[in-house]
Design a protein around this motif. Structure first.
Motif, PDB file in Angstrom:
ATOM      1  N   UNK B 414      -2.395 -19.070 -13.385  1.00 53.34           N
ATOM      2  CA  UNK B 414      -3.322 -18.974 -12.265  1.00 53.34           C
ATOM      3  C   UNK B 414      -4.672 -18.553 -12.802  1.00 53.34           C
ATOM      4  N   UNK B 415      -5.718 -19.147 -12.257  1.00 52.47           N
ATOM      5  CA  UNK B 415      -7.073 -18.837 -12.703  1.00 52.47           C
ATOM      6  C   UNK B 415      -7.963 -18.894 -11.463  1.00 52.47           C
ATOM      7  N   UNK B 517      -0.518  -6.187 -11.088  1.00 59.06           N
ATOM      8  CA  UNK B 517      -1.753  -5.393 -11.094  1.00 59.06           C
ATOM      9  C   UNK B 517      -2.923  -6.241 -10.597  1.00 59.06           C
ATOM     10  N   UNK B 518      -2.789  -7.568 -10.636  1.00 63.88           N
ATOM     11  CA  UNK B 518      -3.809  -8.470 -10.089  1.00 63.88           C
ATOM     12  C   UNK B 518      -3.324  -8.905  -8.714  1.00 63.88           C
ATOM     13  N   UNK B 519      -4.035  -8.478  -7.631  1.00 60.21           N
ATOM     14  CA  UNK B 519      -3.501  -8.778  -6.283  1.00 60.21           C
ATOM     15  C   UNK B 519      -3.584 -10.260  -5.945  1.00 60.21           C
ATOM     16  N   UNK B 520      -4.425 -10.999  -6.648  1.00 62.97           N
ATOM     17  CA  UNK B 520      -4.473 -12.443  -6.379  1.00 62.97           C
ATOM     18  C   UNK B 520      -3.223 -13.100  -6.977  1.00 62.97           C
ATOM     19  N   UNK B 521      -2.821 -12.649  -8.167  1.00 61.42           N
ATOM     20  CA  UNK B 521      -1.572 -13.134  -8.764  1.00 61.42           C
ATOM     21  C   UNK B 521      -0.390 -12.739  -7.872  1.00 61.42           C
ATOM     22  N   UNK B 523      -0.456 -12.224  -4.710  1.00 60.44           N
ATOM     23  CA  UNK B 523      -0.532 -13.050  -3.491  1.00 60.44           C
ATOM     24  C   UNK B 523       0.079 -14.422  -3.740  1.00 60.44           C
TER      25      UNK B 523
END
Lengths: 550, 550
Positions: B414-415, B517-521, B523
């Protein structure tokens, strides 16, 4: 004043203490602007009494109560009083002259002011907390109620820890308080320990045995530590109490206070069983619930009675069994009764500034022309991005604006790269109070961490993030994201907050709120909003210290 | 079986229905793996009865109950039964032979099986829902309880809508049920309408007037629509009931069921007042609360009694007033009693695989070697990023793993780029069930929207996102973010879900959970987890249809 008090012995006064006991929840610290907005909402809701704060706590608290007394405690200019409901504005005071002076100083501006003073009457509290003899307690109560009465007709007295007080002593103290001029006697279950049977008996005993009790209103104030606050409050009312002290969403220390919405809807839904009424406009319940939740940052769980997202969920997307023609087979309340079913699609892309203004007024927001301009620009931006703009979206935008209104540092630009394939990196551009721009970049464990590190590099105010929450305002993946954060200052620069009732101190917590279709942008706004609150508080306290040193 | 049932008339059985009535909350759909984990947690908690589901609802529901009966309803192999508490496993059945057959088929594998059957006894339900005469209802109850009894000694019968039934008729039906072999009679307040006084009287009437009532246990089942479920349950117990039907965190339809934790802690904290006991290990309450909240995606509000984050908040960072030496001045429960104070810093960067394994076992997780390997890798990654890894972090990691275990599509990369200065853009790389990689990029109104658009371009399963929540697992800005989403299929490919009790149908909702720790990951993971659940359900239903067509 009371909507129906003089004529109806079965009228239960609703005394809202969201802004006093509710605000003592960890992290519920509200700005005075937020308090004012909530007080306006409570007046619209039709509560009889708003306990607006504890004026002796700080000059800031006094000022907050005073503003509510002036702006919410009076009929609109030019209006005839009888046509508009104007709530009593109440201030809390310990049983001391200086506390009562501060309370009166704050509430005297209201059309209907009240001073609420309290003193513990249980042996354990008198001995270990007050270090006073029972006789001294009686004297102090008599003296301080009289002192308060010299300013104000409407006096409330609470015997703290009433549940563990000797009943005979309690009747004596309460009788003396009435003699000295108390018009309301409030009985607290301070630690949420009693059962409904015990609490009902306590109130019945007071109603039967207190001398001259017919000259006062008995009030109940319960806590929800065992999940029994609503039942205890109703048991107290059944036993003769005619005032209930409550908070919206049941906020408050620990498990919170009695929920306003549960008591009101139990009286409303079971009016035949209880035979009592109150003056609350139930259709305002959903709105005030949402406002209190957003401003305090304390969410409401979906299975919360009355105001939870699922409380009426069997309304949505349900096909009733063909045989079930009778609504009341499974339904005891209609969602409209608590204001849940509001228009969904309210304004489109092509709606003008005037339509927005009128709609916001209908929703209860009083904004200046300048504020409307900002709101309109944001509304247009949102309408470009999102299929439909609902009341919930508008509330989120307005609340975001209210939160950002006392800005020290302001987010001017943000750029983030994250994902599984690199190091999450953020760049922020922030404007300070002097209008100067600062640009910083930082890496983090995730995008929010990276953004907060970059902001910290500009703002430099040490803190611990104690809570971080995001949720979508409406259904759909293009929804606005609302972020609430709560943080604590770490280096002791801000004095702790002491509860007037139990003397416990909490580290001050500052909440921030942000709304945006980009949750990383909303996170940045929420964090800056909380930091700004913390910096303003720091400034106020260093000012207060300077004054003290003189 | 019951821990203390045979010797103690003051023992209250705790009957947990989180997996049956609780799972009927909108959006609480659980996978069978999640149900099994919760059932294990309930056994550790020491509940007497686990109502594991409604086997007749679908082959899938039957299978879920059967697995719990086999794996949780029996003592561990080689263990002597008396040393380990083995709960009764109960299955719900309407009063029909096919429902009872399905229930028995599922629960018979347990050491202590129970069949729970029900039929409405109020005039309004008998006339409009059942279209049966009272005589027919009595006959059906007698017949179906006997039929269930032919399989199983332990039979529970519930007269639905008991609160609105004619008392004399109720006594008659209940007496017949006992005659036919019912050992537990459960009295529901189906719509959460009664007051504690009314419900207590209802139970007292049943205890006094039902023939042969001394041969059965009376049970109470309340709902929290007016915030009175706990008080009603306790009133019922006071009046003679000795089983309480409850759910963890009070989950359930609308405002939910009675909270397990509130009833248990009221009995525990006020044991002198109630004079009753139960077999629950209170120190397991905090853990099961968190597990149920994470698996169902239903959050617990901070001011929730007993299990809310603030319920014991006056413990943290508090300086007691010097005069207050006596703990019980303001405290009625200790946080340790409900398992709140667990070790905080548990494992460091250098802890090995074995230490992790032992610690996870202590926390109650039973993982295979392969699962431990994955967990260990993720633990190491996290320990590199985050200062300290706590129990809460480990729970989040394990739950994230459990959620991802039935994967159709899997996030491989994911990016994301977002912020105020450009168009939020996401690129995803996703592996499908055949191992093939798909790459898609998309723009959105924010980073989550962009990610979900990119995922949709790969997965292509129309849905509406009905809820989106993020929160930080622990304090600190480097914390793990937990994301829960709930979505609904839109094109009718999945049949609606019908409640056995009221015949209402809900659109099926699928929950997904992700932690990173990355909330977009996180999500992206949560969204894929929910989509995978939806796709698996679609597959199951198209299979079921094929079978039916034959």
């Amino acid at each position: 004043m009371y909507k129906d008090m003089t004529i109806n012995p079965d009228y239960v006064r609703i005394f809202d203490t969201s802004l006093r006991d509710g605000e003592q929840s960890p992290g519920a610290t509200l700005t005075s602007l937020e308090k004012l907005e909530i007080a306006r909402g409570l007046a619209r809701l039709g509560v009889d009494v708003i306990e607006a704060g504890f004026p002796a706590a700080s000059p800031d608290d006094l000022e907050g109560v005073r503003r509510i007394a002036i702006e919410v405690g009076n009929p609109p200019a030019g209006d005839v009083e009888t046509s508009v409901h104007v709530p009593i504005i109440c201030g809390l005071a310990r049983a001391s002259k200086s506390d009562i002076d501060a309370a009166w100083d704050a509430v005297k501006h209201a059309a209907h002011p009240r001073i609420h003073t309290f003193l513990a009457t249980s042996l354990i509290h008198m001995r270990y907390k007050l270090r006073m003899d029972p006789e001294e307690v009686v004297d102090r109560v008599r003296e301080m109620v009289s002192y308060a009465k010299s300013f104000c007709d409407d006096i409330e007295f609470s015997p703290e820890d009433a549940g563990r007080s000797d009943p005979e002593f309690l009747y004596l103290v309460l009788g003396e308080a009435i003699q000295a001029g108390a018009t309301t006697l409030n009985i607290p279950d301070t630690v949420g320990y009693t059962t409904p049977e015990e609490f009902g008996e306590l109130i019945a005993g007071i109603v039967t045995n207190t001398p001259s009790i017919e000259n006062a209103i008995v009030s109940v104030h319960c806590h929800d530590d065992l999940g029994l606050a609503t039942a205890n409050t109703l048991a107290g009312i059944r036993a003769g109490a005619r005032q209930a002290e409550v908070t919206v969403n049941g906020i408050g220390e620990r498990a919170g206070n009695t929920s306003l919405e549960e008591v009101v809807m139990a009286l409303h839904t079971r009016r035949v069983a209880y035979g009592l009424s109150c003056g609350v406009d139930t259709t305002q319940i959903a709105r005030i619930s949402r406002m209190v939740s957003n401003y305090t940052g304390i969410p409401v769980q979906p299975n919360k009675a009355i105001v939870g997202a699922n409380a009426f969920a069997h309304e949505a997307g349900i096909h009733q069994d063909g045989m079930l023609k009778h609504h009341d087979t499974y339904e005891i309340m209609r969602p409209e009764t608590v204001g849940v079913n509001r228009s969904n699609l309210v304004l489109g892309k092509h709606s003008g500034r005037h339509a927005l203004k009128v709609h916001l007024e209908e929703m209860g927001y009083e904004l200046t022309n300048e504020e409307i301009d900002i709101a309109f620009k944001r509304f247009k931006d949102l309408a470009d991005k999102k299929k439909s703009v609902t009341d919930a979206d508008l509330e989120a935008l307005i609340e975001d604006q209210v939160y950002q209104s006392q800005e020290v540092f302001k987010l001017d630009g943000l750029q983030v790269a994250c994902g599984t394939m690199g190091l999450p990196t953020a760049t922020v551009r922030i404007q300070d109070a002097e209008g100067q721009m600062h640009i910083q970049a930082a890496v983090g464990t995730g995008p929010v961490h990276a953004v907060y590190q970059a902001i910290d590099a500009v703002v430099n105010a040490s803190n611990v993030l104690v809570e971080f929450n995001v949720h979508a305002v409406t259904e759909g993946i293009d929804a606005l994201g609302e972020v609430t954060v709560r943080l604590q200052a770490v280096n002791g620069s801000i004095p702790e907050r002491t509860s007037p009732q139990n003397g416990f101190s909490h580290a001050r917590t500052f909440g921030g709120y942000g709304a945006d279709t980009d949750i990383i942008v909303a996170s940045a706004k929420a964090y800056l909003a909380a930091l700004n609150k913390m910096l303003l508080a720091k400034k106020r306290y260093s000012r207060a210290e300077t004054v003290l040193v003189k």
